[in-house]
Write a protein that holds these residues in place. Structure first.
Motif, PDB file in Angstrom:
ATOM      1  N   UNK A  67       0.834  -1.205   0.000  1.00 30.77           N
ATOM      2  CA  UNK A  67       0.000   0.000   0.000  1.00 30.77           C
ATOM      3  C   UNK A  67       0.865   1.250   0.000  1.00 30.77           C
ATOM      4  N   UNK A  68       1.939   1.218   0.772  1.00 32.45           N
ATOM      5  CA  UNK A  68       2.816   2.380   0.859  1.00 32.45           C
ATOM      6  C   UNK A  68       3.430   2.705  -0.499  1.00 32.45           C
ATOM      7  N   UNK A  69       3.993   1.704  -1.145  1.00 31.14           N
ATOM      8  CA  UNK A  69       4.618   1.935  -2.458  1.00 31.14           C
ATOM      9  C   UNK A  69       3.570   2.372  -3.477  1.00 31.14           C
ATOM     10  N   UNK A  70       2.388   1.796  -3.410  1.00 26.00           N
ATOM     11  CA  UNK A  70       1.310   2.200  -4.317  1.00 26.00           C
ATOM     12  C   UNK A  70       0.943   3.663  -4.148  1.00 26.00           C
ATOM     13  N   UNK A  71       0.769   4.099  -2.908  1.00 25.93           N
ATOM     14  CA  UNK A  71       0.456   5.509  -2.650  1.00 25.93           C
ATOM     15  C   UNK A  71       1.597   6.417  -3.099  1.00 25.93           C
ATOM     16  N   UNK A  72       2.819   5.975  -2.885  1.00 20.01           N
ATOM     17  CA  UNK A  72       3.979   6.776  -3.274  1.00 20.01           C
ATOM     18  C   UNK A  72       4.041   6.955  -4.791  1.00 20.01           C
ATOM     19  N   UNK A  73       3.840   5.880  -5.524  1.00 15.34           N
ATOM     20  CA  UNK A  73       3.865   5.947  -6.991  1.00 15.34           C
ATOM     21  C   UNK A  73       2.728   6.814  -7.505  1.00 15.34           C
ATOM     22  N   UNK A  74       1.544   6.636  -6.951  1.00 13.85           N
ATOM     23  CA  UNK A  74       0.397   7.438  -7.389  1.00 13.85           C
ATOM     24  C   UNK A  74       0.641   8.916  -7.102  1.00 13.85           C
ATOM     25  N   UNK A  75       1.208   9.229  -5.943  1.00 12.92           N
ATOM     26  CA  UNK A  75       1.432  10.638  -5.615  1.00 12.92           C
ATOM     27  C   UNK A  75       2.419  11.282  -6.580  1.00 12.92           C
ATOM     28  N   UNK A  76       3.403  10.530  -7.052  1.00 12.51           N
ATOM     29  CA  UNK A  76       4.386  11.084  -7.984  1.00 12.51           C
ATOM     30  C   UNK A  76       3.798  11.211  -9.401  1.00 12.51           C
ATOM     31  N   UNK A  77       2.964  10.266  -9.807  1.00 12.55           N
ATOM     32  CA  UNK A  77       2.418  10.279 -11.164  1.00 12.55           C
ATOM     33  C   UNK A  77       1.153  11.116 -11.319  1.00 12.55           C
ATOM     34  N   UNK A  78       0.509  11.425 -10.223  1.00 11.05           N
ATOM     35  CA  UNK A  78      -0.762  12.141 -10.269  1.00 11.05           C
ATOM     36  C   UNK A  78      -0.619  13.561 -10.810  1.00 11.05           C
ATOM     37  N   UNK A  79       0.425  14.266 -10.401  1.00 13.23           N
ATOM     38  CA  UNK A  79       0.600  15.664 -10.821  1.00 13.23           C
ATOM     39  C   UNK A  79       0.831  15.785 -12.333  1.00 13.23           C
ATOM     40  N   UNK A  80       1.756  15.008 -12.928  1.00  6.84           N
ATOM     41  CA  UNK A  80       1.908  15.116 -14.385  1.00  6.84           C
ATOM     42  C   UNK A  80       0.635  14.733 -15.145  1.00  6.84           C
ATOM     43  N   UNK A  81      -0.082  13.733 -14.640  1.00  9.43           N
ATOM     44  CA  UNK A  81      -1.346  13.359 -15.273  1.00  9.43           C
ATOM     45  C   UNK A  81      -2.376  14.468 -15.193  1.00  9.43           C
ATOM     46  N   UNK A  82      -2.461  15.102 -14.032  1.00  2.18           N
ATOM     47  CA  UNK A  82      -3.388  16.224 -13.868  1.00  2.18           C
ATOM     48  C   UNK A  82      -3.023  17.405 -14.738  1.00  2.18           C
ATOM     49  N   UNK A  83      -1.723  17.665 -14.870  1.00  2.00           N
ATOM     50  CA  UNK A  83      -1.279  18.756 -15.748  1.00  2.00           C
ATOM     51  C   UNK A  83      -1.653  18.479 -17.200  1.00  2.00           C
ATOM     52  N   UNK A  84      -1.419  17.256 -17.648  1.00  2.00           N
ATOM     53  CA  UNK A  84      -1.756  16.910 -19.030  1.00  2.00           C
ATOM     54  C   UNK A  84      -3.256  17.070 -19.269  1.00  2.00           C
ATOM     55  N   UNK A  85      -4.058  16.597 -18.326  1.00  2.00           N
ATOM     56  CA  UNK A  85      -5.503  16.716 -18.460  1.00  2.00           C
ATOM     57  C   UNK A  85      -5.915  18.186 -18.447  1.00  2.00           C
ATOM     58  N   UNK A  86      -5.296  18.955 -17.590  1.00  2.00           N
ATOM     59  CA  UNK A  86      -5.606  20.383 -17.488  1.00  2.00           C
ATOM     60  C   UNK A  86      -5.286  21.124 -18.785  1.00  2.00           C
ATOM     61  N   UNK A  87      -4.174  20.779 -19.415  1.00  3.23           N
ATOM     62  CA  UNK A  87      -3.806  21.436 -20.672  1.00  3.23           C
ATOM     63  C   UNK A  87      -4.759  21.070 -21.802  1.00  3.23           C
ATOM     64  N   UNK A  88      -5.284  19.855 -21.767  1.00  2.01           N
ATOM     65  CA  UNK A  88      -6.209  19.411 -22.816  1.00  2.01           C
ATOM     66  C   UNK A  88      -7.607  19.993 -22.630  1.00  2.01           C
TER      67      UNK A  88
END
Length: 120
Positions: A67-88
């Motif tokens: 669970x810890x590693x999953x949350x860590x990976x999601x927290x790192x990948x969430x911002x770039x994904x949100x930025x891409x969605x925001x730009x689109x």
């Protein structure tokens, strides 16, 4: 994890969530200050992930490592994904996406801190 870094990440994320929410309510696109703040947030998340990986390799592990590693990976990948969605998304909802992403990052920080406090 470094407690001061966790607090800094959560504080920056919450401030950006509020700023993004205000911009979305005013029907505005994310401006340069908000995008610079999101970049700062991502850099803080990468620094935190680096520290955590070093400590995990060094033998410090939370009880719920999956669970810890999953949350860590999601927290790192969430911002770039949100930025891409925001730009689109050209409407105010693009800004709202950034605000929600920042809010989720703040919640993930709390969860990561809770999991880290119970070491194996």
């Amino acid at each position: 994890m470094i407690p001061a870094l966790t607090v800094a990440v959560a504080a920056v994320a919450l401030a950006l969530a509020v700023a993004g929410g205000v911009l979305a309510a005013r029907d505005l696109r994310p401006g340069k200050p908000l995008l610079q703040g999101v970049l700062l947030l991502q850099l803080l998340l990468l620094a935190q992930a680096s520290v955590v990986v070093v400590r995990l390799v060094g033998g410090r592990r939370p009880v719920e490592i999956g669970a810890f590693v999953g949350y860590l990976v999601v927290s790192v990948l969430l911002v770039p994904g949100g930025l891409a969605w925001s730009f689109e998304e050209k409407s105010r909802y693009g800004t709202l996406v950034l605000a929600v992403v920042c809010l989720v990052v703040a919640v993930l920080q709390e969860r990561l801190d809770t999991l880290w406090s119970v070491l194996a």
